[in-house]
Write a protein that holds these residues in place. Structure first.
Motif, PDB file in Angstrom:
ATOM      1  N   PRO A   1     -28.323   4.806  -0.018  1.00 29.39           N
ATOM      2  CA  PRO A   1     -27.298   5.694  -0.583  1.00 29.39           C
ATOM      3  C   PRO A   1     -27.111   6.960   0.237  1.00 29.39           C
ATOM      4  O   PRO A   1     -28.067   7.561   0.722  1.00 29.39           O
ATOM      5  CB  PRO A   1     -27.838   6.016  -1.980  1.00 29.39           C
ATOM      6  CG  PRO A   1     -29.313   5.774  -1.884  1.00 29.39           C
ATOM      7  CD  PRO A   1     -29.463   4.634  -0.921  1.00 29.39           C
ATOM      8  N   ARG A   2     -25.855   7.330   0.423  1.00 27.53           N
ATOM      9  CA  ARG A   2     -25.545   8.579   1.117  1.00 27.53           C
ATOM     10  C   ARG A   2     -25.869   9.744   0.187  1.00 27.53           C
ATOM     11  O   ARG A   2     -25.571   9.694  -1.002  1.00 27.53           O
ATOM     12  CB  ARG A   2     -24.065   8.607   1.504  1.00 27.53           C
ATOM     13  CG  ARG A   2     -23.645   7.511   2.469  1.00 27.53           C
ATOM     14  CD  ARG A   2     -22.131   7.453   2.645  1.00 27.53           C
ATOM     15  NE  ARG A   2     -21.463   7.270   1.362  1.00 27.53           N
ATOM     16  CZ  ARG A   2     -20.490   8.054   0.903  1.00 27.53           C
ATOM     17  NH1 ARG A   2     -20.074   9.088   1.627  1.00 27.53           N
ATOM     18  NH2 ARG A   2     -19.924   7.816  -0.259  1.00 27.53           N
ATOM     19  N   ARG A   3     -26.452  10.803   0.750  1.00 27.98           N
ATOM     20  CA  ARG A   3     -26.878  11.927  -0.071  1.00 27.98           C
ATOM     21  C   ARG A   3     -26.298  13.241   0.437  1.00 27.98           C
ATOM     22  O   ARG A   3     -26.087  13.420   1.636  1.00 27.98           O
ATOM     23  CB  ARG A   3     -28.409  12.016  -0.127  1.00 27.98           C
ATOM     24  CG  ARG A   3     -29.030  10.802  -0.807  1.00 27.98           C
ATOM     25  CD  ARG A   3     -30.497  10.964  -1.094  1.00 27.98           C
ATOM     26  NE  ARG A   3     -31.021   9.808  -1.816  1.00 27.98           N
ATOM     27  CZ  ARG A   3     -30.944   9.655  -3.131  1.00 27.98           C
ATOM     28  NH1 ARG A   3     -30.372  10.602  -3.865  1.00 27.98           N
ATOM     29  NH2 ARG A   3     -31.436   8.582  -3.713  1.00 27.98           N
ATOM     30  N   CYS A   4     -26.046  14.134  -0.482  1.00 29.58           N
ATOM     31  CA  CYS A   4     -25.536  15.465  -0.154  1.00 29.58           C
ATOM     32  C   CYS A   4     -26.570  16.208   0.682  1.00 29.58           C
ATOM     33  O   CYS A   4     -27.747  16.258   0.318  1.00 29.58           O
ATOM     34  CB  CYS A   4     -25.241  16.230  -1.449  1.00 29.58           C
ATOM     35  SG  CYS A   4     -24.809  17.971  -1.197  1.00 29.58           S
ATOM     36  N   VAL A   5     -26.144  16.794   1.802  1.00 29.51           N
ATOM     37  CA  VAL A   5     -27.083  17.484   2.675  1.00 29.51           C
ATOM     38  C   VAL A   5     -27.510  18.837   2.114  1.00 29.51           C
ATOM     39  O   VAL A   5     -28.431  19.466   2.632  1.00 29.51           O
ATOM     40  CB  VAL A   5     -26.489  17.688   4.093  1.00 29.51           C
ATOM     41  CG1 VAL A   5     -26.258  16.363   4.781  1.00 29.51           C
ATOM     42  CG2 VAL A   5     -25.214  18.514   4.042  1.00 29.51           C
ATOM     43  N   VAL A   6     -26.874  19.294   1.035  1.00 29.13           N
ATOM     44  CA  VAL A   6     -27.264  20.557   0.415  1.00 29.13           C
ATOM     45  C   VAL A   6     -28.251  20.339  -0.727  1.00 29.13           C
ATOM     46  O   VAL A   6     -29.356  20.868  -0.731  1.00 29.13           O
ATOM     47  CB  VAL A   6     -26.031  21.328  -0.110  1.00 29.13           C
ATOM     48  CG1 VAL A   6     -26.453  22.634  -0.793  1.00 29.13           C
ATOM     49  CG2 VAL A   6     -25.066  21.623   1.031  1.00 29.13           C
ATOM     50  N   CYS A   7     -27.872  19.495  -1.710  1.00 30.14           N
ATOM     51  CA  CYS A   7     -28.710  19.306  -2.903  1.00 30.14           C
ATOM     52  C   CYS A   7     -29.472  17.990  -2.909  1.00 30.14           C
ATOM     53  O   CYS A   7     -30.330  17.772  -3.772  1.00 30.14           O
ATOM     54  CB  CYS A   7     -27.861  19.420  -4.164  1.00 30.14           C
ATOM     55  SG  CYS A   7     -26.688  18.041  -4.362  1.00 30.14           S
ATOM     56  N   ASN A   8     -29.140  17.088  -1.984  1.00 31.74           N
ATOM     57  CA  ASN A   8     -29.793  15.785  -1.834  1.00 31.74           C
ATOM     58  C   ASN A   8     -29.448  14.793  -2.942  1.00 31.74           C
ATOM     59  O   ASN A   8     -30.062  13.733  -3.043  1.00 31.74           O
ATOM     60  CB  ASN A   8     -31.314  15.932  -1.736  1.00 31.74           C
ATOM     61  CG  ASN A   8     -31.952  14.752  -1.015  1.00 31.74           C
ATOM     62  OD1 ASN A   8     -31.421  14.266  -0.017  1.00 31.74           O
ATOM     63  ND2 ASN A   8     -33.083  14.285  -1.524  1.00 31.74           N
TER      64      ASN A   8
ATOM     65  N   LEU B   1     -24.184  10.853  -3.096  1.00 31.89           N
ATOM     66  CA  LEU B   1     -22.751  11.082  -2.963  1.00 31.89           C
ATOM     67  C   LEU B   1     -21.976   9.977  -3.667  1.00 31.89           C
ATOM     68  O   LEU B   1     -22.355   8.800  -3.613  1.00 31.89           O
ATOM     69  CB  LEU B   1     -22.350  11.124  -1.489  1.00 31.89           C
ATOM     70  CG  LEU B   1     -22.860  12.311  -0.671  1.00 31.89           C
ATOM     71  CD1 LEU B   1     -22.499  12.113   0.800  1.00 31.89           C
ATOM     72  CD2 LEU B   1     -22.297  13.622  -1.173  1.00 31.89           C
ATOM     73  N   HIS B   2     -20.886  10.352  -4.316  1.00 30.10           N
ATOM     74  CA  HIS B   2     -20.037   9.386  -4.990  1.00 30.10           C
ATOM     75  C   HIS B   2     -18.892   8.952  -4.073  1.00 30.10           C
ATOM     76  O   HIS B   2     -18.660   9.538  -3.017  1.00 30.10           O
ATOM     77  CB  HIS B   2     -19.477   9.991  -6.282  1.00 30.10           C
ATOM     78  CG  HIS B   2     -20.540  10.349  -7.281  1.00 30.10           C
ATOM     79  ND1 HIS B   2     -21.319   9.405  -7.903  1.00 30.10           N
ATOM     80  CD2 HIS B   2     -20.959  11.558  -7.753  1.00 30.10           C
ATOM     81  CE1 HIS B   2     -22.167   9.994  -8.719  1.00 30.10           C
ATOM     82  NE2 HIS B   2     -21.974  11.305  -8.644  1.00 30.10           N
ATOM     83  N   ASP B   3     -18.174   7.945  -4.500  1.00 34.29           N
ATOM     84  CA  ASP B   3     -17.041   7.444  -3.732  1.00 34.29           C
ATOM     85  C   ASP B   3     -16.047   8.581  -3.485  1.00 34.29           C
ATOM     86  O   ASP B   3     -15.676   9.314  -4.402  1.00 34.29           O
ATOM     87  CB  ASP B   3     -16.360   6.324  -4.518  1.00 34.29           C
ATOM     88  CG  ASP B   3     -15.276   5.638  -3.702  1.00 34.29           C
ATOM     89  OD1 ASP B   3     -15.234   5.853  -2.480  1.00 34.29           O
ATOM     90  OD2 ASP B   3     -14.477   4.898  -4.292  1.00 34.29           O
ATOM     91  N   GLY B   4     -15.634   8.749  -2.237  1.00 38.91           N
ATOM     92  CA  GLY B   4     -14.695   9.806  -1.880  1.00 38.91           C
ATOM     93  C   GLY B   4     -15.355  11.074  -1.386  1.00 38.91           C
ATOM     94  O   GLY B   4     -14.697  11.928  -0.786  1.00 38.91           O
ATOM     95  N   GLU B   5     -16.656  11.229  -1.630  1.00 40.91           N
ATOM     96  CA  GLU B   5     -17.372  12.404  -1.148  1.00 40.91           C
ATOM     97  C   GLU B   5     -17.958  12.125   0.228  1.00 40.91           C
ATOM     98  O   GLU B   5     -18.445  11.018   0.488  1.00 40.91           O
ATOM     99  CB  GLU B   5     -18.491  12.793  -2.114  1.00 40.91           C
ATOM    100  CG  GLU B   5     -17.997  13.248  -3.469  1.00 40.91           C
ATOM    101  CD  GLU B   5     -19.128  13.594  -4.418  1.00 40.91           C
ATOM    102  OE1 GLU B   5     -18.899  14.397  -5.337  1.00 40.91           O
ATOM    103  OE2 GLU B   5     -20.251  13.057  -4.245  1.00 40.91           O
TER     104      GLU B   5
END
Length: 231
Positions: A13-20, A23-27
């Motif tokens: 899964p892709r993860r937000c580099v700020v909060c980890n 990521l959802h579809d489109g992010e």
């Protein structure tokens, strides 16, 4: 979203580099929550008349300049930069470079740029860290814009103390003579995008510009950093 992306997100899964968080579809790169809490679409509304441009006047012809976000110690964005530089999270640099290119391309920030030149590290510092974070950011920008990265024309030849605790003239003195232009012809009569991680008073960037301008003719500069902090 295609089937390959669905499979990839299931197992890796892709993860937000700020909060980890996932990521959802489109992010992309950064989740919607973090984007709302930490705007990362350019600190200044004008790329041509702002604090960064003013700091660099007299060191070379500045076309435009901006930073992706405001940098405050102990903030989420400070933690992001810290993880990139000191926790070995090299992928953050590339991801943030791509994000910067995506959000700034629509305003013409990269129009006319001939090449990207990351602010270099000494060989010793690069070995210690394992990478140059400015090069990673530049690679991310290049991935989106197609502008090539020149890593060899400009070198750092002297190790300097951290700029963090220094002020005004101390910053300028600290980086004086730290850079060497190895290939003046490569940068002459070019529009060069200089890339770094953090911009404060412009001491490092002005030293880079001064060395390049003194040894080339017709070089123009645009400046892009991830963070901007004023001291």
């Amino acid at each position: 979203m295609n089937i390959l992306r669905l499979i990839a997100d299931l197992f890796l899964p892709r993860r937000c580099v700020v909060c980890n968080k996932r990521l959802h579809d489109g992010e992309k790169v950064i989740c919607s929550h973090c984007l709302l809490a930490n705007p990362m679409d350019g600190v200044f509304g004008s790329d041509y008349d702002n604090y960064m441009v003013d700091c660099l006047k007299g060191f070379g012809e500045v076309v435009r300049a901006n930073a992706l976000f405001e940098f405050h110690p102990k903030s989420a964005m400070a933690n992001l930069v810290y993880k990139m530089k000191y926790r070995g999270r090299a992928e953050i640099g590339v991801l943030m470079g791509r994000h910067a290119a995506l959000v700034l391309s629509s305003r013409g920030f990269f129009d006319g740029v001939d090449m990207i030149v990351p602010v270099p590290l000494t060989r010793k510092r690069r070995r210690q860290r394992g990478f140059n974070q400015s090069e990673l950011i530049a690679e991310g920008i290049s991935d989106v814009t197609g502008i090539s990265v020149n890593r060899r024309a400009f070198r750092r030849v002297r190790f300097t103390a951290s700029q963090t605790t220094l002020r005004g003239e101390e910053r300028m003195s600290n980086v004086d003579g730290a850079f060497l232009l190895a290939d003046p012809e490569a940068l002459s009569v070019r529009h060069v995008l200089m890339v770094d991680d953090i911009f404060t008073t412009g001491g490092t960037m002005s030293a880079c510009m001064r060395e390049i301008s003194a040894n080339t003719s017709g070089t123009r500069f645009s400046i892009l950093t991830l963070g901007l902090t004023k001291s």
